[in-house]
Design a protein around this motif. Sequence first.
Motif, PDB file in Angstrom:
ATOM      1  N   LEU A  67       0.857  -1.183   0.000  1.00 24.30           N
ATOM      2  CA  LEU A  67       0.000   0.000   0.000  1.00 24.30           C
ATOM      3  C   LEU A  67       0.891   1.230   0.000  1.00 24.30           C
ATOM      4  O   LEU A  67       1.673   1.450   0.929  1.00 24.30           O
ATOM      5  N   ASP A  68       0.786   2.027  -1.053  1.00 25.16           N
ATOM      6  CA  ASP A  68       1.587   3.239  -1.243  1.00 25.16           C
ATOM      7  C   ASP A  68       0.726   4.444  -0.883  1.00 25.16           C
ATOM      8  O   ASP A  68      -0.110   4.892  -1.676  1.00 25.16           O
ATOM      9  N   LEU A  69       0.915   4.963   0.331  1.00 27.01           N
ATOM     10  CA  LEU A  69       0.129   6.093   0.819  1.00 27.01           C
ATOM     11  C   LEU A  69       0.641   7.387   0.196  1.00 27.01           C
ATOM     12  O   LEU A  69       1.844   7.643   0.204  1.00 27.01           O
ATOM     13  N   GLY A  70      -0.281   8.214  -0.313  1.00 24.03           N
ATOM     14  CA  GLY A  70       0.139   9.456  -0.950  1.00 24.03           C
ATOM     15  C   GLY A  70       1.074   9.181  -2.106  1.00 24.03           C
ATOM     16  O   GLY A  70       2.154   9.773  -2.237  1.00 24.03           O
ATOM     17  N   GLY A  89      -2.113   2.213  -4.782  1.00 21.77           N
ATOM     18  CA  GLY A  89      -1.747   3.593  -4.476  1.00 21.77           C
ATOM     19  C   GLY A  89      -2.966   4.430  -4.163  1.00 21.77           C
ATOM     20  O   GLY A  89      -4.036   4.236  -4.752  1.00 21.77           O
ATOM     21  N   ILE A  90      -2.806   5.351  -3.219  1.00 18.75           N
ATOM     22  CA  ILE A  90      -3.891   6.274  -2.875  1.00 18.75           C
ATOM     23  C   ILE A  90      -3.331   7.679  -2.756  1.00 18.75           C
ATOM     24  O   ILE A  90      -2.216   7.875  -2.255  1.00 18.75           O
ATOM     25  N   ILE A 129       3.467  -1.259   4.011  1.00 22.57           N
ATOM     26  CA  ILE A 129       2.822   0.044   3.850  1.00 22.57           C
ATOM     27  C   ILE A 129       3.923   1.090   3.785  1.00 22.57           C
ATOM     28  O   ILE A 129       4.833   1.100   4.628  1.00 22.57           O
ATOM     29  N   VAL A 130       3.871   1.947   2.770  1.00 26.82           N
ATOM     30  CA  VAL A 130       4.936   2.928   2.554  1.00 26.82           C
ATOM     31  C   VAL A 130       4.345   4.325   2.395  1.00 26.82           C
ATOM     32  O   VAL A 130       3.214   4.494   1.937  1.00 26.82           O
ATOM     33  N   ALA A 131       5.151   5.330   2.757  1.00 27.53           N
ATOM     34  CA  ALA A 131       4.730   6.729   2.607  1.00 27.53           C
ATOM     35  C   ALA A 131       5.972   7.591   2.440  1.00 27.53           C
ATOM     36  O   ALA A 131       6.745   7.752   3.389  1.00 27.53           O
ATOM     37  N   THR A 132       6.189   8.114   1.251  1.00 28.60           N
ATOM     38  CA  THR A 132       7.347   8.960   0.985  1.00 28.60           C
ATOM     39  C   THR A 132       6.911  10.421   0.886  1.00 28.60           C
ATOM     40  O   THR A 132       6.099  10.779   0.032  1.00 28.60           O
TER      41      THR A 132
END
Length: 225
Positions: A67-70, A89-90, A129-132
């Motif tokens: 899950l790629d947040l932002g 992706g979201i 879950i990732v968020a860059t």
Amino acid sequence: MAKHLLAALRSITPDRAPASYVRDTFDSYAENFDLHLVEHLKYRTPEMLAGLIQNKLNLENQALNILDLGCGTGLFGEQIKHLKKRLVGIDLSSKMIAKAEERKIYDELIVGDLLDHMAKATAGQFQLIVATDVFNYVGNLLSVFQQASRLLDAGTWLAFSLEAARDDANDFTLDKTGRYQHGRMYVPRLCELYGFDELSFAQSTLRMDGSMPVIGYLYLLKKSG
């Protein structure tokens, strides 16, 4: 936008930036986003965070639901697409999502709020879950950690970047740029609360802001049993 930036100038720190501010900012930025970040601002977060993940985890024979947040235009998705079984992706910005679709690497792309989506997602369906550079617009990370703890099974991972706050700053503060910065000890306290172990940490220059380096933190956390 005016309300959010005025809060920053007055040293008022709400929990997160208004969704409309984030959406409008990135809708207007989408067309030239990649070129501006990579070429002009020397943006390095996606490859650095992906490197942290691949150097620490033995994923040679694994395919992950991610899950790629932002997710933005998919810059980080490009870095980890070889690890995916399914990549979701979201992003709040429909125009950023449209750019991400052009890459043809995501199995699902969603226009919406990351916390709303996490709250509706089924526990255990993601292994990573990732968020860059996403939590630049979310100061209070309690709800993010709460939902990540619910979604991730023991032994799976949460990876993200933060802009570094001053050493004497609170857990999070809203900078005059309109972006949030986080203190180094904030994440360890959240890990204790929500059952994560810090597998890897790095401090580095994430990008440039004019002639000044933007110093940030890179985290790789593992959900404990």
